[in-house]
Write a protein that holds these residues in place. Structure first.
Motif, PDB file in Angstrom:
ATOM      1  N   HIS A   5       0.952  -1.348   0.081  1.00  0.00           N
ATOM      2  CA  HIS A   5       0.050   0.000   0.051  1.00  0.00           C
ATOM      3  C   HIS A   5       0.981   1.303  -0.258  1.00  0.00           C
ATOM      4  CE1 HIS A   5      -3.712   2.341   0.687  1.00  0.00           C
ATOM      5  NE2 HIS A   5      -3.168   2.763   1.653  1.00  0.00           N
ATOM      6  N   ALA A   6       1.091   1.827  -1.133  1.00  0.00           N
ATOM      7  CA  ALA A   6       1.942   3.021  -1.472  1.00  0.00           C
ATOM      8  C   ALA A   6       1.961   3.807  -0.397  1.00  0.00           C
ATOM      9  CB  ALA A   6       1.920   3.822  -2.640  1.00  0.00           C
ATOM     10  N   PRO A   7       0.808   4.548   0.166  1.00  0.00           N
ATOM     11  CA  PRO A   7       0.738   5.723   1.038  1.00  0.00           C
ATOM     12  C   PRO A   7       1.471   5.207   2.547  1.00  0.00           C
ATOM     13  CG  PRO A   7      -1.228   5.647  -0.102  1.00  0.00           C
ATOM     14  CD  PRO A   7      -0.534   4.493  -0.449  1.00  0.00           C
ATOM     15  N   LYS A   8       1.532   3.845   2.686  1.00  0.00           N
ATOM     16  CA  LYS A   8       2.181   3.287   4.328  1.00  0.00           C
ATOM     17  C   LYS A   8       3.712   3.187   3.944  1.00  0.00           C
ATOM     18  CE  LYS A   8      -1.656   3.434   6.516  1.00  0.00           C
ATOM     19  NZ  LYS A   8      -2.108   4.048   7.633  1.00  0.00           N
ATOM     20  N   CYS A   9       3.990   2.914   2.758  1.00  0.00           N
ATOM     21  CA  CYS A   9       5.500   2.655   2.623  1.00  0.00           C
ATOM     22  C   CYS A   9       6.340   3.930   2.823  1.00  0.00           C
ATOM     23  CB  CYS A   9       5.889   2.281   1.103  1.00  0.00           C
ATOM     24  SG  CYS A   9       4.881   0.710   0.513  1.00  0.00           S
ATOM     25  N   VAL A  10       7.482   3.660   3.433  1.00  0.00           N
ATOM     26  CA  VAL A  10       8.285   4.649   3.858  1.00  0.00           C
ATOM     27  C   VAL A  10       9.788   4.552   3.165  1.00  0.00           C
ATOM     28  CG1 VAL A  10       7.006   5.068   6.182  1.00  0.00           C
ATOM     29  CG2 VAL A  10       8.940   3.485   5.985  1.00  0.00           C
ATOM     30  N   ALA A  11      10.420   5.495   3.318  1.00  0.00           N
ATOM     31  CA  ALA A  11      12.036   5.557   2.947  1.00  0.00           C
ATOM     32  C   ALA A  11      12.833   6.390   3.914  1.00  0.00           C
ATOM     33  CB  ALA A  11      12.092   6.175   1.429  1.00  0.00           C
ATOM     34  N   TYR A  12      13.771   6.212   4.334  1.00  0.00           N
ATOM     35  CA  TYR A  12      14.796   6.746   5.275  1.00  0.00           C
ATOM     36  C   TYR A  12      16.111   6.426   4.901  1.00  0.00           C
ATOM     37  CZ  TYR A  12      14.328   1.865   7.053  1.00  0.00           C
ATOM     38  OH  TYR A  12      14.847   0.603   7.255  1.00  0.00           O
ATOM     39  N   GLY A  13      17.184   7.330   5.557  1.00  0.00           N
ATOM     40  CA  GLY A  13      18.366   7.261   5.251  1.00  0.00           C
ATOM     41  C   GLY A  13      19.180   8.404   4.963  1.00  0.00           C
ATOM     42  N   PRO A  14      20.553   8.536   5.001  1.00  0.00           N
ATOM     43  CA  PRO A  14      21.332   9.674   4.771  1.00  0.00           C
ATOM     44  C   PRO A  14      20.851  10.138   3.309  1.00  0.00           C
ATOM     45  CG  PRO A  14      22.576   7.821   5.253  1.00  0.00           C
ATOM     46  CD  PRO A  14      21.261   7.287   5.434  1.00  0.00           C
ATOM     47  N   GLY A  15      21.024   9.235   2.389  1.00  0.00           N
ATOM     48  CA  GLY A  15      20.827   9.633   0.951  1.00  0.00           C
ATOM     49  C   GLY A  15      19.533  10.381   0.580  1.00  0.00           C
ATOM     50  N   LEU A  16      18.735  10.355   1.517  1.00  0.00           N
ATOM     51  CA  LEU A  16      17.262  11.084   1.181  1.00  0.00           C
ATOM     52  C   LEU A  16      17.557  12.604   1.865  1.00  0.00           C
ATOM     53  CD1 LEU A  16      14.705   8.756   2.395  1.00  0.00           C
ATOM     54  CD2 LEU A  16      15.283   9.380   0.171  1.00  0.00           C
ATOM     55  N   GLU A  31      10.853   0.700   2.505  1.00  0.00           N
ATOM     56  CA  GLU A  31      10.356  -0.544   3.221  1.00  0.00           C
ATOM     57  C   GLU A  31       8.836  -0.473   2.664  1.00  0.00           C
ATOM     58  OE1 GLU A  31       9.892  -0.018   7.605  1.00  0.00           O
ATOM     59  OE2 GLU A  31      11.818  -0.306   7.809  1.00  0.00           O
ATOM     60  N   ALA A  32       8.748  -1.909   2.315  1.00  0.00           N
ATOM     61  CA  ALA A  32       7.319  -2.126   1.670  1.00  0.00           C
ATOM     62  C   ALA A  32       6.448  -2.436   2.993  1.00  0.00           C
ATOM     63  CB  ALA A  32       7.421  -3.428   1.022  1.00  0.00           C
ATOM     64  N   ARG A  33       5.280  -1.552   3.138  1.00  0.00           N
ATOM     65  CA  ARG A  33       4.299  -1.962   4.066  1.00  0.00           C
ATOM     66  C   ARG A  33       2.668  -2.076   3.538  1.00  0.00           C
ATOM     67  NH1 ARG A  33       5.719  -0.812   8.924  1.00  0.00           N
ATOM     68  NH2 ARG A  33       8.000  -0.155   9.216  1.00  0.00           N
ATOM     69  N   ASN A  34       2.036  -2.818   4.408  1.00  0.00           N
ATOM     70  CA  ASN A  34       0.773  -3.016   3.675  1.00  0.00           C
ATOM     71  C   ASN A  34      -0.331  -1.945   4.416  1.00  0.00           C
ATOM     72  OD1 ASN A  34      -0.024  -3.606   6.586  1.00  0.00           O
ATOM     73  ND2 ASN A  34       0.258  -5.862   6.261  1.00  0.00           N
ATOM     74  N   PHE A  35      -1.580  -2.184   3.959  1.00  0.00           N
ATOM     75  CA  PHE A  35      -2.591  -1.429   4.465  1.00  0.00           C
ATOM     76  C   PHE A  35      -2.775  -0.811   6.044  1.00  0.00           C
ATOM     77  CE2 PHE A  35      -7.108   0.028   5.332  1.00  0.00           C
ATOM     78  CZ  PHE A  35      -7.166   1.305   4.768  1.00  0.00           C
ATOM     79  N   THR A  36      -2.321  -1.872   6.715  1.00  0.00           N
ATOM     80  CA  THR A  36      -2.232  -1.845   8.383  1.00  0.00           C
ATOM     81  C   THR A  36      -0.983  -1.196   8.892  1.00  0.00           C
ATOM     82  OG1 THR A  36      -2.101  -4.187   8.675  1.00  0.00           O
ATOM     83  CG2 THR A  36      -4.095  -3.510   8.627  1.00  0.00           C
ATOM     84  N   ASP A  37      -0.003  -0.957   7.819  1.00  0.00           N
ATOM     85  CA  ASP A  37       1.454  -0.279   8.246  1.00  0.00           C
ATOM     86  C   ASP A  37       2.240  -1.317   8.710  1.00  0.00           C
ATOM     87  OD1 ASP A  37       3.012   2.060   7.967  1.00  0.00           O
ATOM     88  OD2 ASP A  37       2.560   2.729  10.041  1.00  0.00           O
ATOM     89  N   GLN A  38       2.091  -2.466   8.358  1.00  0.00           N
ATOM     90  CA  GLN A  38       3.065  -3.475   8.886  1.00  0.00           C
ATOM     91  C   GLN A  38       3.972  -3.818   7.837  1.00  0.00           C
ATOM     92  OE1 GLN A  38       0.138  -6.513   9.614  1.00  0.00           O
ATOM     93  NE2 GLN A  38       0.231  -6.256  11.846  1.00  0.00           N
TER      94      GLN A  38
END
Length: 99
Positions: A5-16, A31-38
């Motif tokens: 679920h794209a709106p729950k997926c996150v990105a992090y790290g120094p390159g951002l 990180e690939a996350r589902n609708f329940t943010d897992q």
């Protein structure tokens, strides 16, 4: 649920967050996350990453699928400056994209 679920997926790290430094490798994690943010603990999700910067140069990048729901993105900025990083999955922007 193993559907990304794209709106729950996150990105992090120094390159951002750090301004690009010429010819210095940068990286970040998606990180690939589902609708329940897992976290979805498997790979194979069709993430697309675009990086644009201060000059009109095609920036080469590598997206490494770690097979556990995380993806490492590596790139080398060709010139110093600030870059805009867009991340989508199935054509939909992930949370907080573009960076």
């Amino acid at each position: 649920n193993r559907t990304v679920h794209a709106p729950k997926c996150v990105a992090y790290g120094p390159g951002l967050k750090s301004p690009g430094m010429e010819q210095i490798a940068a990286s970040f994690t998606i990180e690939a996350r589902n609708f329940t943010d897992q976290l979805i603990p498997e790979g194979g999700h069709p993430f697309s990453v675009s990086i644009t910067g201060v000059v009109s140069v095609n920036i080469q990048l590598i997206v490494l699928d770690k097979g556990d729901g995380t993806y490492e993105v590596q790139y080398v900025p060709p010139t110093p400056g600030t870059y805009v990083i867009g991340i989508t999955v199935d054509g939909i922007s992930i949370k907080d994209s573009p960076y």
